[in-house]
Write an enzyme that holds these catalytic residues in place. Structure first.
Site, mmCIF file in Angstrom:
data_model
loop_
_atom_site.group_PDB
_atom_site.id
_atom_site.type_symbol
_atom_site.label_atom_id
_atom_site.label_comp_id
_atom_site.label_asym_id
_atom_site.label_seq_id
_atom_site.Cartn_x
_atom_site.Cartn_y
_atom_site.Cartn_z
ATOM 1 N N HIS A 4 23.460 51.731 45.721
ATOM 2 C CA HIS A 4 22.928 50.727 45.245
ATOM 3 C C HIS A 4 23.956 49.677 44.983
ATOM 4 O O HIS A 4 24.742 49.643 44.298
ATOM 5 C CB HIS A 4 22.173 50.791 44.037
ATOM 6 C CG HIS A 4 21.216 49.824 43.522
ATOM 7 N ND1 HIS A 4 19.979 49.500 43.753
ATOM 8 C CD2 HIS A 4 21.701 48.786 42.400
ATOM 9 C CE1 HIS A 4 19.713 48.123 43.296
ATOM 10 N NE2 HIS A 4 20.514 47.806 42.420
ATOM 11 N N ASP B 50 24.888 45.850 43.782
ATOM 12 C CA ASP B 50 24.125 44.383 43.304
ATOM 13 C C ASP B 50 25.015 43.309 43.891
ATOM 14 O O ASP B 50 26.161 43.187 43.723
ATOM 15 C CB ASP B 50 24.451 44.725 41.974
ATOM 16 C CG ASP B 50 23.330 45.816 41.394
ATOM 17 O OD1 ASP B 50 22.117 45.681 41.540
ATOM 18 O OD2 ASP B 50 23.771 46.678 40.498
ATOM 19 N N MET C 179 25.483 39.495 43.131
ATOM 20 C CA MET C 179 24.966 38.460 42.290
ATOM 21 C C MET C 179 25.847 37.007 42.683
ATOM 22 O O MET C 179 27.266 37.068 42.843
ATOM 23 C CB MET C 179 25.431 38.945 40.714
ATOM 24 C CG MET C 179 24.815 40.247 40.485
ATOM 25 S SD MET C 179 25.045 40.520 38.878
ATOM 26 C CE MET C 179 24.361 42.311 38.647
ATOM 27 N N HIS D 277 20.853 45.201 46.526
ATOM 28 C CA HIS D 277 20.106 44.116 45.751
ATOM 29 C C HIS D 277 20.340 42.878 45.408
ATOM 30 O O HIS D 277 21.506 42.752 44.829
ATOM 31 C CB HIS D 277 19.833 45.146 44.331
ATOM 32 C CG HIS D 277 19.217 44.473 43.303
ATOM 33 N ND1 HIS D 277 19.256 44.751 41.994
ATOM 34 C CD2 HIS D 277 18.055 43.367 43.293
ATOM 35 C CE1 HIS D 277 18.532 44.145 41.122
ATOM 36 N NE2 HIS D 277 17.698 43.294 42.031
ATOM 37 N N MET E 223 20.656 39.619 43.995
ATOM 38 C CA MET E 223 20.357 38.855 42.888
ATOM 39 C C MET E 223 20.956 37.260 43.161
ATOM 40 O O MET E 223 22.076 37.208 42.478
ATOM 41 C CB MET E 223 20.804 39.377 41.504
ATOM 42 C CG MET E 223 19.931 40.538 41.085
ATOM 43 S SD MET E 223 20.682 41.743 39.795
ATOM 44 C CE MET E 223 21.651 42.546 41.128
ATOM 45 N N MET F 248 12.489 45.765 37.682
ATOM 46 C CA MET F 248 13.474 45.677 36.921
ATOM 47 C C MET F 248 13.271 45.991 35.432
ATOM 48 O O MET F 248 12.142 45.470 34.908
ATOM 49 C CB MET F 248 14.142 44.063 36.762
ATOM 50 C CG MET F 248 14.850 43.519 38.123
ATOM 51 S SD MET F 248 16.059 44.557 38.634
ATOM 52 C CE MET F 248 17.164 44.732 37.386
ATOM 53 N N GLY G 45 25.165 45.666 34.239
ATOM 54 C CA GLY G 45 24.920 47.007 34.139
ATOM 55 C C GLY G 45 25.076 47.164 32.519
ATOM 56 O O GLY G 45 25.640 46.520 31.808
HETATM 57 O O1 LIG Z 1 20.862 45.239 39.041
HETATM 58 C C1 LIG Z 1 21.413 45.599 37.979
HETATM 59 C C2 LIG Z 1 21.787 44.855 37.005
HETATM 60 O O2 LIG Z 1 21.110 43.651 37.159
HETATM 61 C C3 LIG Z 1 21.649 46.912 38.018
HETATM 62 O O3 LIG Z 1 21.561 47.687 39.389
HETATM 63 C C4 LIG Z 1 22.613 47.723 37.196
HETATM 64 O O4 LIG Z 1 23.936 48.014 37.656
HETATM 65 C C5 LIG Z 1 22.190 48.948 36.719
HETATM 66 O O5 LIG Z 1 23.141 49.501 35.721
HETATM 67 P P1 LIG Z 1 22.671 50.446 34.398
HETATM 68 O O6 LIG Z 1 21.619 49.569 33.933
HETATM 69 O O7 LIG Z 1 22.255 51.668 35.425
HETATM 70 O O8 LIG Z 1 24.080 50.701 33.639
HETATM 71 FE FE LIG Z 2 20.413 46.753 40.851
#
Ligand SMILES: O=C(CO)[C@@H](O)[C@H](O)COP(=O)(O)O
Ligand SMILES: [Fe+2]
Length: 227
Positions: A30, A32, A34, A63, A65, A134, A141
């Site tokens: 995954h 992310d 941003m 993902h 964002m 979400m 994270g």
């Molecule tokens: O998209 C996101 C945060 O915005 C996630 O993908 C986080 O990276 C998940 O991290 P954990 O909550 O599992 O530590």
């Molecule tokens: Fe994510």
């Protein structure tokens, strides 16, 4: 079968190839993305996804964002992502965007922030390969799982089943040994986990353990009996 997608947001960005290797056996990686506009954080973009796609054979679940996903999402497919998730709150034309992602050869996925309901998007579900609910506010994270999202996960599962669709239902944010069973019971089948995987002594073992927990919980869930 439950899929576990470790989030590299919790990995060491200077060692991404090795961090991918550390979760061998994961279903997807995954990623992310941003932009410091859609969310108050800045991570990585197309060039890093391109390099990561070359460095690992684990498929990439990007993902986004970001604002203007209509403009950027196709570039992530070209960079090598196997699945691209855009936020419906940011998309100008979600149906056209989902079709474009699919036409370019990736799985198309739509994400919903915690305050965005699924019901207005029921008719879009056949255009998608995955919906991401979400379970934290996107951006960081390591946040605590929002229990109040469980009813939305259940309602999304009901809509998917009502239409006889096979799209995946992903949850992202605070997914850990203490929360994954509730997500699986509610109907999720794809689980993103960042800190719970990369914070573990053995990330590959953490992936296996999370998958086993999710599969046991899903086997006993009412929605599982319908398939
Ligand atoms: O998209 C996101 C945060 O915005 C996630 O993908 C986080 O990276 C998940 O991290 P954990 O909550 O599992 O530590
Ligand atoms: Fe994510």
């Amino acid at each position: 079968m439950a899929q576990i997608n470790p989030s590299i947001l919790s990995a060491d960005f200077a060692r991404l190839a090795q961090e991918a290797e550390a979760v061998r056996g994961a279903d997807w990686l995954h990623v992310d993305v941003m932009d410091n506009h859609f969310v108050p954080n800045l991570t990585l973009g197309v060039p890093i996804v391109e390099s990561l796609a070359r460095a690992t054979d684990i498929p990439l679940d990007c993902h986004l964002m970001i604002e203007q996903p209509d403009r950027w999402a196709p570039q992530y497919v070209e960079a090598g992502a196997g699945s691209v998730t855009f936020h419906v709150e940011a998309a100008a034309a979600p149906v056209r965007l989902a079709r474009e992602i699919r036409a370019k050869g990736a799985r198309a996925s739509m994400a919903l922030k915690p305050a965005t309901p699924i019901e207005p998007y029921e008719d879009l579900l056949p255009e998608l390969d995955m919906v991401l609910i979400m379970t934290v506010e996107p951006g960081f994270g390591g946040q605590a799982f929002l229990d109040i999202m469980l009813p939305k996960i259940r309602r999304t599962r009901e809509l998917i089943d009502k239409h006889g669709l096979s799209l995946w239902l992903q949850v992202d944010g605070g997914v850990a040994p203490s929360t994954i069973e509730r997500c699986a019971e509610a109907g999720a089948d794809v689980f993103v986990a960042g800190s719970a995987v990369y914070g573990a002594d053995d990330p590959a073992e953490a992936v296996r353990a999370l998958r086993a927990q999710a599969e046991t919980a899903a086997a006993g869930a009412p929605w599982a009996c319908k398939h």
